[in-house]
Design a protein around this motif. Structure first.
Motif, mmCIF file in Angstrom:
data_model
loop_
_atom_site.group_PDB
_atom_site.id
_atom_site.type_symbol
_atom_site.label_atom_id
_atom_site.label_comp_id
_atom_site.label_asym_id
_atom_site.label_seq_id
_atom_site.Cartn_x
_atom_site.Cartn_y
_atom_site.Cartn_z
ATOM 1 N N GLU A 24 0.826 -1.205 0.000
ATOM 2 C CA GLU A 24 0.000 0.000 0.000
ATOM 3 C C GLU A 24 0.865 1.261 0.000
ATOM 4 O O GLU A 24 0.536 2.256 -0.644
ATOM 5 C CB GLU A 24 -0.934 0.001 1.205
ATOM 6 C CG GLU A 24 -2.003 -1.075 1.165
ATOM 7 C CD GLU A 24 -2.954 -0.922 -0.007
ATOM 8 O OE1 GLU A 24 -3.185 0.220 -0.448
ATOM 9 O OE2 GLU A 24 -3.474 -1.950 -0.487
ATOM 10 N N ALA A 25 1.997 1.209 0.715
ATOM 11 C CA ALA A 25 2.898 2.360 0.735
ATOM 12 C C ALA A 25 3.451 2.633 -0.658
ATOM 13 O O ALA A 25 3.602 3.790 -1.073
ATOM 14 C CB ALA A 25 4.038 2.129 1.716
ATOM 15 N N GLN A 26 3.748 1.565 -1.401
ATOM 16 C CA GLN A 26 4.310 1.727 -2.736
ATOM 17 C C GLN A 26 3.298 2.221 -3.757
ATOM 18 O O GLN A 26 3.662 2.602 -4.871
ATOM 19 C CB GLN A 26 4.923 0.399 -3.201
ATOM 20 C CG GLN A 26 6.181 0.000 -2.456
ATOM 21 C CD GLN A 26 7.246 1.087 -2.481
ATOM 22 O OE1 GLN A 26 7.549 1.663 -3.525
ATOM 23 N NE2 GLN A 26 7.810 1.384 -1.305
ATOM 24 N N LYS A 27 2.027 2.253 -3.390
ATOM 25 C CA LYS A 27 1.008 2.801 -4.285
ATOM 26 C C LYS A 27 1.056 4.325 -4.325
ATOM 27 O O LYS A 27 0.446 4.943 -5.194
ATOM 28 C CB LYS A 27 -0.388 2.346 -3.846
ATOM 29 C CG LYS A 27 -0.668 0.864 -4.099
ATOM 30 C CD LYS A 27 -2.083 0.510 -3.674
ATOM 31 C CE LYS A 27 -2.378 -0.961 -3.945
ATOM 32 N NZ LYS A 27 -3.756 -1.338 -3.525
ATOM 33 N N THR A 28 1.787 4.929 -3.378
ATOM 34 C CA THR A 28 1.940 6.379 -3.389
ATOM 35 C C THR A 28 3.144 6.757 -4.236
ATOM 36 O O THR A 28 4.091 5.982 -4.383
ATOM 37 C CB THR A 28 2.142 6.931 -1.962
ATOM 38 O OG1 THR A 28 3.433 6.541 -1.479
ATOM 39 C CG2 THR A 28 1.073 6.412 -1.014
ATOM 40 N N ALA A 29 3.128 7.965 -4.795
ATOM 41 C CA ALA A 29 4.265 8.431 -5.590
ATOM 42 C C ALA A 29 5.521 8.564 -4.733
ATOM 43 O O ALA A 29 6.637 8.346 -5.206
ATOM 44 C CB ALA A 29 3.933 9.777 -6.244
ATOM 45 N N LEU A 30 5.335 8.895 -3.440
ATOM 46 C CA LEU A 30 6.474 9.059 -2.544
ATOM 47 C C LEU A 30 6.946 7.741 -1.948
ATOM 48 O O LEU A 30 8.000 7.678 -1.312
ATOM 49 C CB LEU A 30 6.115 10.032 -1.407
ATOM 50 C CG LEU A 30 5.841 11.476 -1.839
ATOM 51 C CD1 LEU A 30 5.468 12.330 -0.626
ATOM 52 C CD2 LEU A 30 7.055 12.070 -2.551
ATOM 53 N N GLY A 31 6.171 6.679 -2.138
ATOM 54 C CA GLY A 31 6.577 5.362 -1.681
ATOM 55 C C GLY A 31 6.529 5.160 -0.180
ATOM 56 O O GLY A 31 7.215 4.279 0.358
ATOM 57 N N ARG A 32 5.715 5.933 0.534
ATOM 58 C CA ARG A 32 5.635 5.795 1.989
ATOM 59 C C ARG A 32 4.288 6.293 2.496
ATOM 60 O O ARG A 32 3.580 7.021 1.800
ATOM 61 C CB ARG A 32 6.753 6.591 2.665
ATOM 62 C CG ARG A 32 6.751 8.084 2.328
ATOM 63 C CD ARG A 32 7.886 8.819 3.033
ATOM 64 N NE ARG A 32 8.015 10.210 2.596
ATOM 65 C CZ ARG A 32 7.277 11.215 3.050
ATOM 66 N NH1 ARG A 32 6.345 10.983 3.973
ATOM 67 N NH2 ARG A 32 7.472 12.451 2.601
ATOM 68 N N PHE A 33 3.978 5.873 3.710
ATOM 69 C CA PHE A 33 2.771 6.356 4.360
ATOM 70 C C PHE A 33 2.971 7.776 4.857
ATOM 71 O O PHE A 33 4.094 8.208 5.122
ATOM 72 C CB PHE A 33 2.412 5.470 5.558
ATOM 73 C CG PHE A 33 1.883 4.110 5.196
ATOM 74 C CD1 PHE A 33 0.986 3.947 4.152
ATOM 75 C CD2 PHE A 33 2.264 2.989 5.915
ATOM 76 C CE1 PHE A 33 0.490 2.691 3.815
ATOM 77 C CE2 PHE A 33 1.778 1.732 5.603
ATOM 78 C CZ PHE A 33 0.891 1.582 4.546
ATOM 79 N N GLY A 34 1.867 8.491 5.016
ATOM 80 C CA GLY A 34 1.919 9.801 5.623
ATOM 81 C C GLY A 34 1.803 9.695 7.131
ATOM 82 O O GLY A 34 1.700 8.588 7.688
ATOM 83 N N LYS A 35 1.815 10.841 7.797
ATOM 84 C CA LYS A 35 1.684 10.906 9.248
ATOM 85 C C LYS A 35 0.493 11.799 9.597
ATOM 86 O O LYS A 35 0.112 12.675 8.820
ATOM 87 C CB LYS A 35 2.961 11.474 9.876
ATOM 88 C CG LYS A 35 4.217 10.676 9.568
ATOM 89 C CD LYS A 35 5.453 11.371 10.141
ATOM 90 C CE LYS A 35 6.725 10.620 9.780
ATOM 91 N NZ LYS A 35 7.936 11.326 10.291
ATOM 92 N N THR A 36 -0.031 11.589 10.778
ATOM 93 C CA THR A 36 -1.166 12.394 11.233
ATOM 94 C C THR A 36 -0.847 13.879 11.176
ATOM 95 O O THR A 36 -1.694 14.702 10.806
ATOM 96 C CB THR A 36 -1.570 11.996 12.663
ATOM 97 O OG1 THR A 36 -2.023 10.634 12.656
ATOM 98 C CG2 THR A 36 -2.686 12.884 13.190
ATOM 99 N N ILE A 37 0.373 14.247 11.523
ATOM 100 C CA ILE A 37 0.755 15.661 11.531
ATOM 101 C C ILE A 37 0.664 16.275 10.138
ATOM 102 O O ILE A 37 0.434 17.483 9.998
ATOM 103 C CB ILE A 37 2.178 15.851 12.122
ATOM 104 C CG1 ILE A 37 2.475 17.330 12.370
ATOM 105 C CG2 ILE A 37 3.218 15.209 11.233
ATOM 106 C CD1 ILE A 37 1.578 17.993 13.354
ATOM 107 N N ASP A 38 0.805 15.462 9.094
ATOM 108 C CA ASP A 38 0.679 15.983 7.732
ATOM 109 C C ASP A 38 -0.731 16.525 7.489
ATOM 110 O O ASP A 38 -0.919 17.575 6.867
ATOM 111 C CB ASP A 38 0.990 14.890 6.701
ATOM 112 C CG ASP A 38 2.424 14.410 6.771
ATOM 113 O OD1 ASP A 38 3.317 15.245 6.990
ATOM 114 O OD2 ASP A 38 2.650 13.194 6.606
ATOM 115 N N ILE A 39 -1.715 15.795 7.987
ATOM 116 C CA ILE A 39 -3.103 16.222 7.827
ATOM 117 C C ILE A 39 -3.413 17.376 8.768
ATOM 118 O O ILE A 39 -4.116 18.329 8.403
ATOM 119 C CB ILE A 39 -4.064 15.046 8.092
ATOM 120 C CG1 ILE A 39 -3.646 13.822 7.242
ATOM 121 C CG2 ILE A 39 -5.496 15.454 7.781
ATOM 122 C CD1 ILE A 39 -3.510 14.097 5.756
#
Length: 266
Positions: free
Chosen positions: A211-226
């Protein structure tokens, strides 16, 4: 990255604020000077969240509320105004979802998610309107959705339809309520690795890396990002932004729709 008084003098109501993204947003708001009311259905979770928020500074409060009940939502709004004197920021974060093939989805299952996500958001906006209209900062409504509500969400048709409806509702209200100095925006998070939902749906079942690799950045985000996105939209930094859907998903939706040509030989 924000100054400690970025939200000073503002009062916010965050639905689903007892955990996850809602608690993350409430924490950031409190740390930056806002008065914060969090609401949810689980009183024990709210009590734990309040203990956490008290360490962030600012004035905080909680109230039990089921967003499927308009009277309860209105009571929560009124309690916020009574406690803090005004309401400047309304964050519609409460949500429900479960994975189910649409052919097997019961009418009750459909209705439950629509009631929480879409109807709950409308109730929040409607109840908050007369108070946001009076905000000396200009009112701000922020609703948490997902780009899967735009692109489609196989096996979660109920949540996809609800989130897509929230986007359309928000853009409608941005136009209707713009003259009242109320800004209405949405945030579309991607997979946030430190939330219970991603842990349960992806990490615990061994799908985390995929699932992480489905993002362009290749990683999960963090709550602080939102939370940072929610601060930006609620503060004076975003005072000329309305009707916008701020996508904070590491480029997941773009990678999903882009042709698979990366690494291919010319």
């Amino acid at each position: 990255m924000f100054t400690n008084d970025t939200l000073k003098g503002r009062s916010a109501l965050v639905t689903g604020g007892g955990s996850g993204l809602g608690l993350g947003i409430a924490t950031a708001y409190a740390q930056l000077g806002a008065n914060v009311m969090i609401v949810g259905r689980n009183e024990e979770r709210l009590e734990s969240a309040i203990e956490h928020l008290k360490k962030s500074g600012g004035s905080v409060a909680s109230m039990k509320c089921d967003v499927r009940n308009y009277d309860e939502v209105k009571a929560a709004v009124e309690a916020t105004v009574s406690r803090f004197g005004q309401l400047d920021i309304m964050v519609n974060n409460a949500a429900g979802n479960f994975i189910c093939p649409t052919s097997e989805l019961s009418p009750n299952g459909w209705r439950t998610v629509i009631d929480i996500d879409l109807n709950g958001t409308f109730y929040g906006c409607h109840a908050a309107y007369p108070h946001l209209q009076k905000s000396p900062f200009g009112g701000s409504i922020i609703s948490i959705i997902t780009m899967l509500g735009v692109t489609g969400w196989p096996q979660a048709a109920h949540a996809s339809a609800a989130k897509g409806g929230i986007l359309s509702l928000s853009r409608t209200l941005a136009v209707e309520w713009g003259a009242d100095n109320i800004r209405v925006n949405t945030i579309s998070p991607g997979p946030i690795g430190d939330t219970e939902g991603v842990k349960r749906m992806y990490i615990d079942v061994g799908r985390g890396e995929m699932e992480a690799q489905k993002t362009a950045l290749g990683r999960f985000g963090k709550t602080i990002d939102i939370a940072n996105a929610a601060v930006f939209l609620a503060s004076g930094l975003g005072e000329y932004i309305t009707g916008e859907n701020l996508i904070v998903d590491g480029g997941r939706w773009l990678k999903q729709i882009a042709p698979s040509t990366l690494g291919a030989k010319a």
